[in-house]
Motif scaffolding. Structure first.
Motif, PDB file in Angstrom:
ATOM      1  N   ASN A  30       9.624  91.040   5.992  1.00 16.86           N
ATOM      2  CA  ASN A  30       9.375  91.233   4.572  1.00 16.86           C
ATOM      3  C   ASN A  30       9.442  89.882   3.872  1.00 16.86           C
ATOM      4  OD1 ASN A  30       9.458  91.780   1.820  1.00 16.86           O
ATOM      5  ND2 ASN A  30      10.871  93.504   2.007  1.00 16.86           N
ATOM      6  N   ASP A  31       8.317  89.447   3.330  1.00 15.99           N
ATOM      7  CA  ASP A  31       8.289  88.185   2.592  1.00 15.99           C
ATOM      8  C   ASP A  31       7.898  88.412   1.133  1.00 15.99           C
ATOM      9  OD1 ASP A  31       8.689  85.479   2.285  1.00 15.99           O
ATOM     10  OD2 ASP A  31       6.626  84.940   2.798  1.00 15.99           O
ATOM     11  N   ASP A  32       8.184  89.614   0.632  1.00 12.28           N
ATOM     12  CA  ASP A  32       7.921  89.889  -0.772  1.00 12.28           C
ATOM     13  C   ASP A  32       8.949  89.161  -1.645  1.00 12.28           C
ATOM     14  OD1 ASP A  32       5.898  91.566   0.013  1.00 12.28           O
ATOM     15  OD2 ASP A  32       7.132  93.386  -0.130  1.00 12.28           O
ATOM     16  N   TRP A  33       8.567  88.914  -2.894  1.00 16.84           N
ATOM     17  CA  TRP A  33       9.516  88.323  -3.848  1.00 16.84           C
ATOM     18  C   TRP A  33      10.656  89.303  -4.102  1.00 16.84           C
ATOM     19  CZ3 TRP A  33      11.043  83.933  -5.711  1.00 16.84           C
ATOM     20  CH2 TRP A  33      11.903  83.908  -6.817  1.00 16.84           C
ATOM     21  N   PHE A  34      11.859  88.796  -4.275  1.00 21.62           N
ATOM     22  CA  PHE A  34      13.004  89.648  -4.574  1.00 21.62           C
ATOM     23  C   PHE A  34      13.900  88.955  -5.592  1.00 21.62           C
ATOM     24  CE2 PHE A  34      14.273  86.819  -1.202  1.00 21.62           C
ATOM     25  CZ  PHE A  34      15.600  86.501  -1.452  1.00 21.62           C
ATOM     26  N   ASP A  35      14.574  89.764  -6.388  1.00 25.37           N
ATOM     27  CA  ASP A  35      15.525  89.250  -7.378  1.00 25.37           C
ATOM     28  C   ASP A  35      16.922  89.217  -6.778  1.00 25.37           C
ATOM     29  OD1 ASP A  35      13.610  88.995  -9.435  1.00 25.37           O
ATOM     30  OD2 ASP A  35      13.790  91.125  -9.928  1.00 25.37           O
ATOM     31  N   LEU A  36      17.683  88.210  -7.149  1.00 28.64           N
ATOM     32  CA  LEU A  36      19.068  88.069  -6.703  1.00 28.64           C
ATOM     33  C   LEU A  36      19.947  87.992  -7.944  1.00 28.64           C
ATOM     34  CD1 LEU A  36      20.745  87.722  -4.063  1.00 28.64           C
ATOM     35  CD2 LEU A  36      20.560  85.250  -4.396  1.00 28.64           C
ATOM     36  N   PRO A  37      20.937  88.862  -8.081  1.00 29.06           N
ATOM     37  CA  PRO A  37      21.757  88.842  -9.308  1.00 29.06           C
ATOM     38  C   PRO A  37      22.657  87.619  -9.370  1.00 29.06           C
ATOM     39  CG  PRO A  37      22.677  90.385  -7.722  1.00 29.06           C
ATOM     40  CD  PRO A  37      21.371  89.914  -7.142  1.00 29.06           C
ATOM     41  N   ILE A  38      23.100  87.316 -10.586  1.00 25.73           N
ATOM     42  CA  ILE A  38      24.073  86.253 -10.821  1.00 25.73           C
ATOM     43  C   ILE A  38      25.323  86.889 -11.419  1.00 25.73           C
ATOM     44  CG2 ILE A  38      24.570  84.124 -12.091  1.00 25.73           C
ATOM     45  CD1 ILE A  38      21.570  83.576 -12.168  1.00 25.73           C
ATOM     46  N   PRO A  39      26.478  86.768 -10.749  1.00 28.94           N
ATOM     47  CA  PRO A  39      26.711  86.020  -9.517  1.00 28.94           C
ATOM     48  C   PRO A  39      26.231  86.786  -8.280  1.00 28.94           C
ATOM     49  CG  PRO A  39      28.739  87.066 -10.222  1.00 28.94           C
ATOM     50  CD  PRO A  39      27.737  87.331 -11.305  1.00 28.94           C
ATOM     51  N   ALA A  40      25.840  86.021  -7.271  1.00 28.35           N
ATOM     52  CA  ALA A  40      25.407  86.611  -6.008  1.00 28.35           C
ATOM     53  C   ALA A  40      26.634  86.732  -5.104  1.00 28.35           C
ATOM     54  CB  ALA A  40      24.336  85.749  -5.354  1.00 28.35           C
ATOM     55  N   THR A  41      27.311  87.866  -5.166  1.00 35.30           N
ATOM     56  CA  THR A  41      28.519  88.090  -4.372  1.00 35.30           C
ATOM     57  C   THR A  41      28.137  88.362  -2.920  1.00 35.30           C
ATOM     58  OG1 THR A  41      28.518  90.474  -4.751  1.00 35.30           O
ATOM     59  CG2 THR A  41      29.622  89.093  -6.403  1.00 35.30           C
ATOM     60  N   MET A  76      28.527  90.971  -1.220  1.00 40.64           N
ATOM     61  CA  MET A  76      27.893  92.287  -1.129  1.00 40.64           C
ATOM     62  C   MET A  76      26.420  92.223  -1.535  1.00 40.64           C
ATOM     63  SD  MET A  76      29.121  95.863  -2.915  1.00 40.64           S
ATOM     64  CE  MET A  76      30.742  95.694  -2.153  1.00 40.64           C
ATOM     65  N   ASP A  77      26.142  91.472  -2.598  1.00 45.22           N
ATOM     66  CA  ASP A  77      24.759  91.327  -3.056  1.00 45.22           C
ATOM     67  C   ASP A  77      23.913  90.600  -2.017  1.00 45.22           C
ATOM     68  OD1 ASP A  77      25.287  92.503  -5.605  1.00 45.22           O
ATOM     69  OD2 ASP A  77      26.127  90.594  -6.284  1.00 45.22           O
ATOM     70  N   VAL A  78      24.477  89.538  -1.454  1.00 41.41           N
ATOM     71  CA  VAL A  78      23.743  88.748  -0.464  1.00 41.41           C
ATOM     72  C   VAL A  78      23.478  89.569   0.790  1.00 41.41           C
ATOM     73  CG1 VAL A  78      23.879  86.719   1.036  1.00 41.41           C
ATOM     74  CG2 VAL A  78      24.616  86.558  -1.358  1.00 41.41           C
ATOM     75  N   ARG A  79      24.505  90.274   1.264  1.00 38.84           N
ATOM     76  CA  ARG A  79      24.357  91.111   2.467  1.00 38.84           C
ATOM     77  C   ARG A  79      23.263  92.154   2.271  1.00 38.84           C
ATOM     78  NH1 ARG A  79      24.153  94.572   6.098  1.00 38.84           N
ATOM     79  NH2 ARG A  79      25.733  94.958   7.696  1.00 38.84           N
ATOM     80  N   LYS A  80      23.248  92.782   1.105  1.00 38.46           N
ATOM     81  CA  LYS A  80      22.249  93.797   0.811  1.00 38.46           C
ATOM     82  C   LYS A  80      20.847  93.197   0.753  1.00 38.46           C
ATOM     83  CE  LYS A  80      21.094  97.328  -2.646  1.00 38.46           C
ATOM     84  NZ  LYS A  80      21.500  97.937  -3.940  1.00 38.46           N
TER      85      LYS A  80
END
Length: 798
Positions: A770-781, A783-787
């Motif tokens: 998957n090389d689609d664009w994705f959003d990453l929240p701030i802060p990137a905890t 849990m967020d990174v793993r997901k």
């Protein structure tokens, strides 16, 4: 692993101006390192001193139905428990804290929220004050409050009404740039939105009549949570009554004049009977520009009512509950570029900030977000920035280092990476081809290369680019060889503009008969090294050894009506005020120095015998120019290499390389420390400092166990810093050719965030194709990174 750091500061100083413009440790570095430095709560206790602590709403927003203090008054050692009703009875009103919507105490029938202050417990001991505050009972009729958009026109009208109030002309003294709106280019639309619309010269009437097939358009959202200031020293104050109704206030404050004004209004006293003093504070980061006012006003009220010294040192978790932080921000961006040339045609961005219960600080920070929204990139047709603030049932948010700008910069950098993804081009190529050039006018009206406004991003970028390209190859090789760990690298530029007319800082210099000198200014020492820079510049102008110089405490009786210490401009402004005062004294001493062959002590002794007045005052008063509101910019380019553990979501900052243009640094060692510290605070914003709020408004991240400012394990494993050599600031108002430090390098931590984004992208391609664009929240905890890595159970089998 052991961390490593290195730096190259060659060429950033000017030895010909020594001791100014040269590296030197802080004056009290040894005292602070040894623990001997004294802070507000270290002041000696008086025999009859009392302690104060706030009682506050701890769950559920709604209408305050009742307050009961009977249980609190039974706590041993309690002197009193003051409510809003008591203040109304004593003074005829309840003090507001520099914003009419932020009350010292909320009263029955007021709408309240979790963290709303409802009483002040007064006791003989610190422990008793806390126990009594927590024993105050109350009833709240639960009610859901919808966020309210703030009308900027009302905020502006109120600001000017206060300025023209003849009865209280200093009611806005020290507000710093709280209202950022009455500026060139900014306008208000629909009584809600602040708008900056800028079309490049000569293209005002040009429409986007372009071949649709030749355009690339991207749009997205960047969201950040509230970030807490989390200063080592929580809000603290000691107030004591002295003769003739005077209140002496030792406050942990970045804004003495505003504290003086607010306390005087609260006590119905003239400002001359309130003296606010600061020796040093244990961290501010913007919180003590306005959030300190509650503690300072409460202790002063207690001292005034009971005629006893009073102090308040906020307990950590309670301090977290009753104060806000950096505004959370929801940013929407859209940009259009020419597909072939990759040139940016339009950039539009919309900011929505949450201000908490009071909007004054948030409006100023919104103005900064909009004004700084272009960063280093030229939109060839249209730059359109809008924004608004929302009042929410929560404690007042306020400025935090790089207020508004950190969110604004993050949004533009994410947008540029998104554009590169859509164009299928390397990010650094898209960035570089969209930089401003000399002669370009920016959306806020200043032209690069004119009136001393230099432009050094091209030099900094050229310096960093070879390192970045080498790291790209190394990262590619690492990712090919590793399955569950992925690396990314990113390079970010920053343009942090400065307008020195925002800082009105006075100075008072006295030379004693033995040649020793005391310099005091309106700037507060908050850890940024202001005092040592002032001492260096004073010694340089006077022509004496720096050992003769003592920098005294910041007090309103010596240096009144100063603007707050914040925004990274106070140090140079205090230095300029000291320079202006010292020039007066040097002129008086010149004949005595000639007569005594330059021997300082002898010249001063003879001048004293001749009754020469060796006192001088001055004010840093750079005049506001509506045609050029900003005087210069501090520039930087940062590279970060980041490693992501795909299995856990943990992020390691492998390597950071930052190059800054600090002009001719006032003190390169201090500015280096400001660079490193600012960068790490921004790492907390991007990765670790998540402030969870439960549905009822309760903060769950209210202490050191739950709230995570950057710690040792979060630091970069390697960090190299350098200053652009032989690059004096040519601005006519630059202080000894220097540039601001502190906040400017914070923006460069976006390189670490976007390097993590790049590493996650590699994981997504490897595990999910998957090389689609994705959003990453701030802060990137984690849990967020793993997901975001799209790892599934099937991927865990080898």
């Amino acid at each position: 692993p052991v961390t490593q750091s290195s730096n190259n500061l060659l060429g950033a100083s000017d030895i010909l101006r020594a001791p100014a413009n040269t590296p030197r440790p802080k004056l009290t570095a040894r005292l602070q390192a040894s623990g001997e430095a004294t802070y507000c709560s270290d002041l000696p206790l008086a025999n009859n001193e009392v302690y104060c602590h706030f009682a506050f709403v701890q769950s559920t927003a709604g209408t305050l139905a009742s307050i009961c203090t009977r249980k609190a008054l039974r706590v041993p050692g309690v002197v009193a428990v003051l409510t809003a009703q008591d203040l109304v009875q004593q003074y005829g009103h309840v003090a507001t804290l520099g914003d009419p919507d932020d009350s010292l105490l909320w009263n029955v029938d007021d709408p309240v929220f979790v963290g709303a202050r409802i009483a002040i417990a007064v006791a003989e001991t610190y422990e008793a004050a806390i126990e009594a505050a927590r024993a105050v009972t109350y009833c709240v009729d639960a009610q859901a409050y919808e966020p309210q958009y703030v009308d900027p026109t009302e905020a502006i009208a109120q600001h000017y009404a206060e300025r023209q109030d003849k009865k209280n002309p200093s009611s806005v003294a020290g507000k710093w740039r709280r209202i950022g709106l009455p500026k060139q280019g900014l306008k208000v639309v629909d009584n809600r939105d602040v708008v900056l619309e800028f079309k490049q010269q000569g293209k005002e009437d040009q429409e986007l009549e372009l071949d649709v097939l030749g355009l690339t358009t991207v749009a997205g959202v960047v969201c950040n949570d509230t970030q807490k200031h989390f200063t080592l020293e929580t809000h603290s104050c000691r107030s004591l009554p002295v003769e003739d109704g005077v209140i002496e206030v030792w406050s942990s404050s970045q804004n003495n004049s505003l504290a003086q004004t607010v306390i005087a209004l609260g006590l119905n006293k003239p400002e001359s009977k309130v003296c606010v003093k600061v020796k040093r504070i244990g961290g501010g980061f913007g919180s003590k520009l306005s959030l300190h006012l509650a503690v300072a006003t409460a202790t002063s009220i207690v001292a005034d009512i009971f005629q006893r010294p009073a102090r308040n040192h906020a307990e950590r978790r309670d301090d977290q509950h009753v104060t806000g932080g950096r505004e959370s921000c929801h940013s929407r961006y859209a940009l259009t570029a020419n597909t072939k040339t990759m040139k940016l045609l339009t950039y539009t961005v919309d900011f929505e900030l949450t201000s908490g219960v009071a909007s004054g600080d948030g409006m100023g920070d919104l103005g900064m977000a909009i004004a700084w929204s272009d960063n280093c990139y030229k939109a060839n047709l249209l730059h359109y920035a809008t924004g608004r603030t929302m009042k929410t049932p929560a404690p007042r948010n306020t400025s935090m280092r790089s207020p508004g700008v950190l969110q604004s910069h993050a949004t533009h950098e994410v947008a540029m990476v998104h554009l590169a993804h859509a164009l299928k081009q390397p990010v650094h190529v898209v960035q570089e081809c969209n930089f401003y050039d000399y002669g370009d006018m920016t959306p806020y009206g200043y032209t690069l290369g004119e009136n001393g406004f230099n432009w050094t991003i091209p030099q900094l970028w050229a310096k960093q680019k070879p390192k970045y390209l080498l790291k790209l190859k190394e990262v590619e090789a690492f990712n090919a060889a590793n399955k569950f760990k992925k690396r990314g690298v990113h390079m970010s530029p920053t343009k942090f503009v400065m307008g020195l007319s925002d800082w009105k800082i006075p100075a008072f210099v006295v030379i004693f008969s033995d040649g020793s000198v005391e310099v005091t200014t309106g700037g507060c020492e908050i850890g940024q090294g202001l005092y040592v820079k002032v001492a260096q510049t004073a010694a340089h102008v006077l022509g004496c050894d720096i050992s003769y110089i003592k920098v005294g405490d910041t007090t309103t009786d010596k240096n009144p009506n100063a603007t707050g210490t914040g925004g990274s401009g106070t140090s140079e402004s205090a230095c300029n005020a000291a320079i202006l005062a010292c020039r007066q004294l040097r002129f008086k001493l010149e004949p005595y120095l000639l007569k005594n062959k330059g021997i300082w002590a002898d010249a001063v002794a003879e001048a004293t015998m001749d009754t020469v007045d060796l006192r001088a005052v001055a004010l840093n008063d750079v005049k506001y120019d509506p045609d050029q509101q900003f005087d210069y910019a501090t520039y930087g380019v940062g590279i970060a290499e980041v490693e992501v553990d795909v299995l856990t979501g943990e992020v390691s900052i492998v390597d950071v390389d930052v190059a800054m243009d600090q002009g001719t640094s006032l003190n390169a060692e201090i500015d280096l420390g400001q660079l490193e510290g600012g960068y790490v605070i921004a790492l907390g914003f991007y990765f670790t400092e998540k402030n969870d709020v439960a549905p009822d408004g309760t903060q769950t991240a209210d202490g050191t166990w739950e709230y995570k400012p950057p710690m040792v394990a979060d630091l970069p494993l390697k960090m190299h810093t350098s200053f652009l050599p032989l690059a004096p600031n040519p601005s006519p108002v630059a202080v000894l050719n220097s540039k601001a430090s502190g906040e400017p390098p914070m923006q460069l931590a976006s390189s670490a965030f976007l390097a993590a984004h790049a590493a996650i992208r590699e994981a997504r391609k490897a595990f999910a194709n998957n090389d689609d664009w994705f959003d990453l929240p701030i802060p990137a905890t984690p849990m967020d990174v793993r997901k975001a890595c799209c790892l599934t159970d099937a991927n865990l089998f080898i």
